[in-house]
Design a protein around this motif. Sequence first.
Motif, PDB file in Angstrom:
ATOM      1  N   ASP A 123       1.571  40.014 -12.288  1.00  0.00           N
ATOM      2  CA  ASP A 123       2.118  40.628 -10.837  1.00  0.00           C
ATOM      3  C   ASP A 123       2.368  39.746  -9.059  1.00  0.00           C
ATOM      4  O   ASP A 123       3.030  40.104  -8.476  1.00  0.00           O
ATOM      5  N   TYR A 124       1.202  38.639  -9.698  1.00  0.00           N
ATOM      6  CA  TYR A 124       1.579  37.690  -8.138  1.00  0.00           C
ATOM      7  C   TYR A 124       1.871  36.637  -8.155  1.00  0.00           C
ATOM      8  O   TYR A 124       1.880  36.317  -9.393  1.00  0.00           O
ATOM      9  N   ASN A 125       2.815  35.993  -7.215  1.00  0.00           N
ATOM     10  CA  ASN A 125       3.288  34.598  -7.263  1.00  0.00           C
ATOM     11  C   ASN A 125       1.757  33.626  -6.902  1.00  0.00           C
ATOM     12  O   ASN A 125       1.984  33.858  -5.648  1.00  0.00           O
ATOM     13  N   ILE A 126       1.667  32.974  -7.420  1.00  0.00           N
ATOM     14  CA  ILE A 126      -0.071  32.708  -7.008  1.00  0.00           C
ATOM     15  C   ILE A 126      -0.255  31.269  -6.639  1.00  0.00           C
ATOM     16  O   ILE A 126       0.251  30.191  -7.690  1.00  0.00           O
ATOM     17  N   VAL A 127      -0.996  31.161  -5.515  1.00  0.00           N
ATOM     18  CA  VAL A 127      -0.604  29.220  -5.745  1.00  0.00           C
ATOM     19  C   VAL A 127      -2.918  29.620  -5.588  1.00  0.00           C
ATOM     20  O   VAL A 127      -3.785  30.212  -4.535  1.00  0.00           O
ATOM     21  N   ARG A 128      -3.272  28.256  -6.026  1.00  0.00           N
ATOM     22  CA  ARG A 128      -4.537  28.516  -6.403  1.00  0.00           C
ATOM     23  C   ARG A 128      -5.594  26.705  -6.176  1.00  0.00           C
ATOM     24  O   ARG A 128      -4.296  25.863  -6.186  1.00  0.00           O
ATOM     25  N   SER A 129      -6.493  26.817  -5.944  1.00  0.00           N
ATOM     26  CA  SER A 129      -7.141  25.382  -5.690  1.00  0.00           C
ATOM     27  C   SER A 129      -6.431  24.737  -7.580  1.00  0.00           C
ATOM     28  O   SER A 129      -6.639  25.539  -8.265  1.00  0.00           O
ATOM     29  N   PRO A 140      -8.444  21.572   2.385  1.00  0.00           N
ATOM     30  CA  PRO A 140      -7.640  21.699   3.063  1.00  0.00           C
ATOM     31  C   PRO A 140      -6.110  21.289   2.232  1.00  0.00           C
ATOM     32  O   PRO A 140      -4.836  21.169   2.315  1.00  0.00           O
ATOM     33  N   LEU A 141      -6.275  20.331   1.103  1.00  0.00           N
ATOM     34  CA  LEU A 141      -5.444  19.884  -0.129  1.00  0.00           C
ATOM     35  C   LEU A 141      -4.705  20.978  -0.484  1.00  0.00           C
ATOM     36  O   LEU A 141      -3.285  20.834  -0.506  1.00  0.00           O
ATOM     37  N   SER A 142      -5.542  22.283  -1.166  1.00  0.00           N
ATOM     38  CA  SER A 142      -5.629  23.298  -1.302  1.00  0.00           C
ATOM     39  C   SER A 142      -4.474  23.952  -0.732  1.00  0.00           C
ATOM     40  O   SER A 142      -3.283  24.525  -1.070  1.00  0.00           O
ATOM     41  N   VAL A 143      -5.055  24.709   0.750  1.00  0.00           N
ATOM     42  CA  VAL A 143      -4.432  25.451   1.223  1.00  0.00           C
ATOM     43  C   VAL A 143      -3.160  25.513   1.773  1.00  0.00           C
ATOM     44  O   VAL A 143      -2.112  25.354   2.180  1.00  0.00           O
ATOM     45  N   TRP A 144      -2.525  23.517   2.020  1.00  0.00           N
ATOM     46  CA  TRP A 144      -1.917  23.430   1.786  1.00  0.00           C
ATOM     47  C   TRP A 144      -0.631  23.405   1.214  1.00  0.00           C
ATOM     48  O   TRP A 144       0.860  23.535   1.878  1.00  0.00           O
ATOM     49  N   GLN A 145      -0.846  23.791   0.073  1.00  0.00           N
ATOM     50  CA  GLN A 145       0.189  24.046  -0.908  1.00  0.00           C
ATOM     51  C   GLN A 145       0.711  25.629  -1.185  1.00  0.00           C
ATOM     52  O   GLN A 145       1.664  26.245  -0.695  1.00  0.00           O
ATOM     53  N   MET A 146       0.655  26.308   0.298  1.00  0.00           N
ATOM     54  CA  MET A 146       0.843  27.605   0.288  1.00  0.00           C
ATOM     55  C   MET A 146       1.554  27.542   0.954  1.00  0.00           C
ATOM     56  O   MET A 146       2.152  27.279   1.956  1.00  0.00           O
ATOM     57  N   SER A 147       3.082  28.969   0.524  1.00  0.00           N
ATOM     58  CA  SER A 147       4.389  28.234   1.340  1.00  0.00           C
ATOM     59  C   SER A 147       4.918  30.344   1.182  1.00  0.00           C
ATOM     60  O   SER A 147       4.156  31.164   0.652  1.00  0.00           O
ATOM     61  N   LYS A 148       6.189  29.930   1.509  1.00  0.00           N
ATOM     62  CA  LYS A 148       6.819  31.331   0.972  1.00  0.00           C
ATOM     63  C   LYS A 148       7.185  32.145   0.410  1.00  0.00           C
ATOM     64  O   LYS A 148       7.380  33.369  -0.010  1.00  0.00           O
ATOM     65  N   GLU A 149       6.779  30.808  -0.685  1.00  0.00           N
ATOM     66  CA  GLU A 149       7.257  30.927  -2.021  1.00  0.00           C
ATOM     67  C   GLU A 149       5.815  32.177  -2.803  1.00  0.00           C
ATOM     68  O   GLU A 149       6.833  32.886  -3.724  1.00  0.00           O
TER      69      GLU A 149
END
Length: 370
Positions: A123-129, A140-149
Motif C-alpha cells: 500500500d505504501y512506498n516505505i523508507v525505513r531504518s 540521522p542516517l536513516s532519516v536522510w533516506q527520505m525522498s519524494k518517492e
Amino acid sequence: MITGGSFLQLSNNSIVEHLLFDSRKVYAASSSLFFALKGSRRNGHHFIPELFNKGVKNFVVSEWTDISLYPGANIIRVENTLAALQQLATYNRRLFNFPVIGITGSNGKTIVKEWLHQLLHEDYNIVRSPKSFNSQIGVPLSVWQMSKEHNLAIFEAGISQPGEMEQLNRIIQPTIGILTNIGEAHNEGFENADQKVEEKIKLFDGAGLVIYCTDDWVADKAIVWKHETCFHKKGKYPFRIFSWGKMQKSTLQVLDIEKRNSETEIIALYKKNETGITIPFTDDASVYNAITCWCVLLHFGLRDEVIAKRMKLLQPVNMRLELKKGINNCTIINDSYSADLSSLQIALNFLSQQSPGSKKTVILSDFFQT
C-alpha cells in the motif's frame, strides 16, 4: 549553511546522495559526504586521506585540516560533526509531510518495523531504518533516506541514558509513535523503570497518535500521566491514544489468545466488533509485536480480511528468533542480534516451546551492558 559551519575549501558544486561516517563502507564516492565523527576509540579525521584516495571529495570536519592535501575537495568545518550530521537530517525531514512512524521501547523495535514493512509495502512506498539504525548516528542516517518517492517512513529510536531522546525526536518528528515495551535493556543508564519510560516517550512530543500496550503498567502510567497533564495545562491533549491490551479501556481489547502447534489465534474487540488474526508464531514476544502492528493497520483503515490474510504470511526477521534446521535433526534458533537480559528471556521462552522433551543447549557471549 544547514550544518552550521563554513567552507575551508570550496572547489565545486557537488550533489550529495550518501552520508558516510565509516571509511570501510564507501559505495558511491563521488556523491558521498563524509562526517569525521570523533568517538572514544576512533577519530574520523584520521581516515580522510584514505577516503580522498578512494574518490570521496566532500568532507565535514571539526579539526584543523591541511586543505592543500586535498585538491578539488569540498571541506566544511563545524564545531561538532555529529551535531552537523543531525542538523542535516533534521532539515531533510522537514521537507516531507507524509506519515512518519517512530518506534521506541526496550525490545521489539526492529521486528515491529520490519513486520510493518511486510504488512504495508503493498500500500505504501516505505523508507525505513536499515537494520537497527536507532542511535544518535543511526537515526540521522536513516532519516536522510527520505525522498519524494516515499509516502510512509518507519524509524527506530533507541536510547541508553537520559537526555538522548529529545534530539532523536527533533530528527524523526514522528506523526505516529509506537512504544513496544519496557524491559531490562539499558537499565544501567537509568535510575529506574519510571525514568526510562519517561525518557523514551519524549519521542512522541509533537506526534498525533501514540500506540502502546495498557497491560504494561509502567508504560500505561507514564503515557496517561503525560496525556492528562498536558490537557490540564493547555486545555488539549498532546496526542490521541490507540492502546491495546486486556483492559476494557483499550482501543483494541484482547479477548483471547490461543496457541496451537505452529500458530497463534488472537481474538479482540475493536469499535464494539469482534475481530481476529492468526500469526505463524507461538512465542509471547511475537504475539506482542504482532498485536502492535495490528493496531497500526487498523489505524490506517485496512479491512479485517486484508489484515488477517497478511498476518498469516508474516516472516521472521534475520537473527531475531530465526528458526533453522541443523544437522542430526537439530533445530537452531539464531537470536544473535541482541545481547541483554530481556532479549535472552524472550529467546529462552521461545526455545522452551520448541520440541518439548528434547535436549536444549544455549550458547552465550558476555553481556557488557548488564
